[in-house]
Design an enzyme around this catalytic site. Structure first.
Site, PDB file in Angstrom:
ATOM      1  N   ARG A 139      49.362  76.139  59.367  1.00 56.98           N
ATOM      2  CA  ARG A 139      50.680  75.479  59.359  1.00 56.98           C
ATOM      3  C   ARG A 139      51.668  76.286  58.518  1.00 56.98           C
ATOM      4  O   ARG A 139      52.849  76.366  58.839  1.00 56.98           O
ATOM      5  CB  ARG A 139      50.541  74.040  58.830  1.00 56.98           C
ATOM      6  CG  ARG A 139      49.859  73.115  59.854  1.00 56.98           C
ATOM      7  CD  ARG A 139      49.377  71.827  59.232  1.00 56.98           C
ATOM      8  NE  ARG A 139      50.446  70.939  58.835  1.00 56.98           N
ATOM      9  CZ  ARG A 139      50.283  69.903  58.003  1.00 56.98           C
ATOM     10  NH1 ARG A 139      49.083  69.640  57.503  1.00 56.98           N
ATOM     11  NH2 ARG A 139      51.288  69.140  57.692  1.00 56.98           N
TER      12      ARG A 139
ATOM     13  N   LYS B  51      58.763  66.810  51.219  1.00 54.91           N
ATOM     14  CA  LYS B  51      59.840  66.301  52.088  1.00 54.91           C
ATOM     15  C   LYS B  51      59.753  64.794  52.252  1.00 54.91           C
ATOM     16  O   LYS B  51      60.747  64.093  52.153  1.00 54.91           O
ATOM     17  CB  LYS B  51      59.777  66.943  53.491  1.00 54.91           C
ATOM     18  CG  LYS B  51      59.975  68.441  53.519  1.00 54.91           C
ATOM     19  CD  LYS B  51      60.107  68.955  54.951  1.00 54.91           C
ATOM     20  CE  LYS B  51      58.873  68.772  55.823  1.00 54.91           C
ATOM     21  NZ  LYS B  51      57.697  69.526  55.374  1.00 54.91           N
TER      22      LYS B  51
ATOM     23  N   ARG C 190      45.390  65.837  49.764  1.00 56.50           N
ATOM     24  CA  ARG C 190      46.017  64.581  50.200  1.00 56.50           C
ATOM     25  C   ARG C 190      45.012  63.629  50.831  1.00 56.50           C
ATOM     26  O   ARG C 190      44.181  64.051  51.636  1.00 56.50           O
ATOM     27  CB  ARG C 190      47.080  64.881  51.278  1.00 56.50           C
ATOM     28  CG  ARG C 190      48.380  65.269  50.725  1.00 56.50           C
ATOM     29  CD  ARG C 190      49.570  65.039  51.646  1.00 56.50           C
ATOM     30  NE  ARG C 190      49.593  65.713  52.909  1.00 56.50           N
ATOM     31  CZ  ARG C 190      50.682  66.303  53.413  1.00 56.50           C
ATOM     32  NH1 ARG C 190      51.812  66.311  52.741  1.00 56.50           N
ATOM     33  NH2 ARG C 190      50.651  66.858  54.598  1.00 56.50           N
TER      34      ARG C 190
HETATM   35  P1  AMP Z   1      54.327  66.906  59.541  1.00 58.92           P
HETATM   36  O1  AMP Z   1      53.863  65.527  59.300  1.00 58.92           O
HETATM   37  O2  AMP Z   1      55.836  67.047  59.530  1.00 58.92           O
HETATM   38  O3  AMP Z   1      53.667  67.930  58.644  1.00 58.92           O
HETATM   39  O4  AMP Z   1      53.898  67.275  61.040  1.00 58.92           O
HETATM   40  C1  AMP Z   1      52.556  67.253  61.448  1.00 58.92           C
HETATM   41  C2  AMP Z   1      52.409  68.032  62.752  1.00 58.92           C
HETATM   42  O5  AMP Z   1      53.225  67.429  63.775  1.00 58.92           O
HETATM   43  C3  AMP Z   1      52.883  69.481  62.699  1.00 58.92           C
HETATM   44  O6  AMP Z   1      51.882  70.355  62.197  1.00 58.92           O
HETATM   45  C4  AMP Z   1      53.192  69.745  64.174  1.00 58.92           C
HETATM   46  O7  AMP Z   1      51.988  69.914  64.922  1.00 58.92           O
HETATM   47  C5  AMP Z   1      53.801  68.425  64.617  1.00 58.92           C
HETATM   48  N1  AMP Z   1      55.272  68.410  64.423  1.00 58.92           N
HETATM   49  C6  AMP Z   1      55.969  67.657  63.518  1.00 58.92           C
HETATM   50  N2  AMP Z   1      57.284  67.870  63.630  1.00 58.92           N
HETATM   51  C7  AMP Z   1      57.437  68.787  64.633  1.00 58.92           C
HETATM   52  C8  AMP Z   1      58.563  69.433  65.199  1.00 58.92           C
HETATM   53  N3  AMP Z   1      59.806  69.210  64.762  1.00 58.92           N
HETATM   54  N4  AMP Z   1      58.330  70.310  66.224  1.00 58.92           N
HETATM   55  C9  AMP Z   1      57.088  70.555  66.677  1.00 58.92           C
HETATM   56  N5  AMP Z   1      55.985  69.995  66.161  1.00 58.92           N
HETATM   57  C10 AMP Z   1      56.144  69.109  65.145  1.00 58.92           C
END
Ligand code: AMP
Length: 231
Positions: A172, A13, A128
């Site tokens: 996750r 993404k 990563r």
């Molecule tokens: P990401 O970098 O998008 O993989 O997000 C890392 C972490 O941030 C996720 O595992 C969640 O703990 C939190 N997070 C990111 N976006 C959201 C969202 N839209 N709603 C809730 N938690 C989020």
């Protein structure tokens, strides 16, 4: 152009959001980056959010929705935006629609959902690494640094995001499958969904996304995209 990029962690993404940002000149809005910045600043919101992020759980909506609403109100988002990592549940999708309608009377144009098999996700995410100094990203499998643990660009030390360890990635993925995956049906029913295969050589996924954007790109953006592919 108001886009949402959907997909499990490690589906690409962020990479695709940056490609679209450069192509269309609209900001990439990543809820994960906004939350990590709050954690880094040790704001009250950041301290609270970190408890969930470290375990790979979703941060509660009351913390995330305000961050996103505020970011969508910034002047650079008036022309459009690419949401990366938000929404992650049907409740967040409904809140997003309400926010957008209130701000501009217009909803999102397209949701691009990247699909990648679970085992490939675990392989990609647990490999990563990020530079502590300049933020450059590497992957031990597909894009390793020349020297172990050292950034090629600035010599900084590389680290693994705490929530990229294999156990947390598996959690996750479970959270994605239980809470975020239902959005495919939600947006599919609203005729807003483009499902894209996230596997392939560099550039192949870009081309699939550009094809799915079809009428949303201007003539000059389409020309820029095809120049990018020829290079
Ligand atoms: P990401 O970098 O998008 O993989 O997000 C890392 C972490 O941030 C996720 O595992 C969640 O703990 C939190 N997070 C990111 N976006 C959201 C969202 N839209 N709603 C809730 N938690 C989020």
């Amino acid at each position: 152009m108001r886009l949402v990029l959907l997909g499990p962690p490690g589906a690409g993404k962020g990479t695709q959001a940056r490609m679209l940002r450069d192509l269309a000149g609209i900001p990439q809005i990543s809820s994960g980056d906004l939350l990590r910045a709050a954690v880094h600043e040790r704001s009250r919101l950041g301290v609270e959010a970190a408890k969930y992020m470290d375990r790979g759980e979703l941060v509660p909506d009351d913390l995330v929705l305000n961050l996103i609403d505020e970011r969508l109100g910034a002047s650079d988002a008036k022309k459009g935006f690419i949401l990366d990592g938000f929404p992650r549940s049907v409740a967040q999708a409904e809140a997003l629609t309400a926010m957008l309608l209130k701000r501009s009377g217009k909803g999102i144009d397209l949701v691009i959902a990247l699909s990648v098999p679970d085992e490939e996700i675990v392989r990609r995410v647990s490999g990563r690494r990020t530079c502590t100094q300049c933020g450059a990203m590497y992957n031990l499998v597909s894009e390793p640094p020349q020297r172990v643990g050292v950034c090629d660009k600035c010599g900084g030390e590389l680290y693994q995001r705490e929530d990229d360890s294999e156990a947390t990635v598996r959690n996750r993925l479970n959270v994605y499958n239980a809470t975020t995956r239902p959005l495919l049906e939600y947006y599919g029913a609203r005729k807003l969904l483009a499902q894209i295969d996230g596997m392939g050589r560099p550039g192949e996924v870009d081309s699939r996304i550009i094809a799915a954007l079809d009428g949303l790109l201007s003539k000059s953006e389409r020309a820029k995209a095809s120049r990018g592919r020829d290079n």
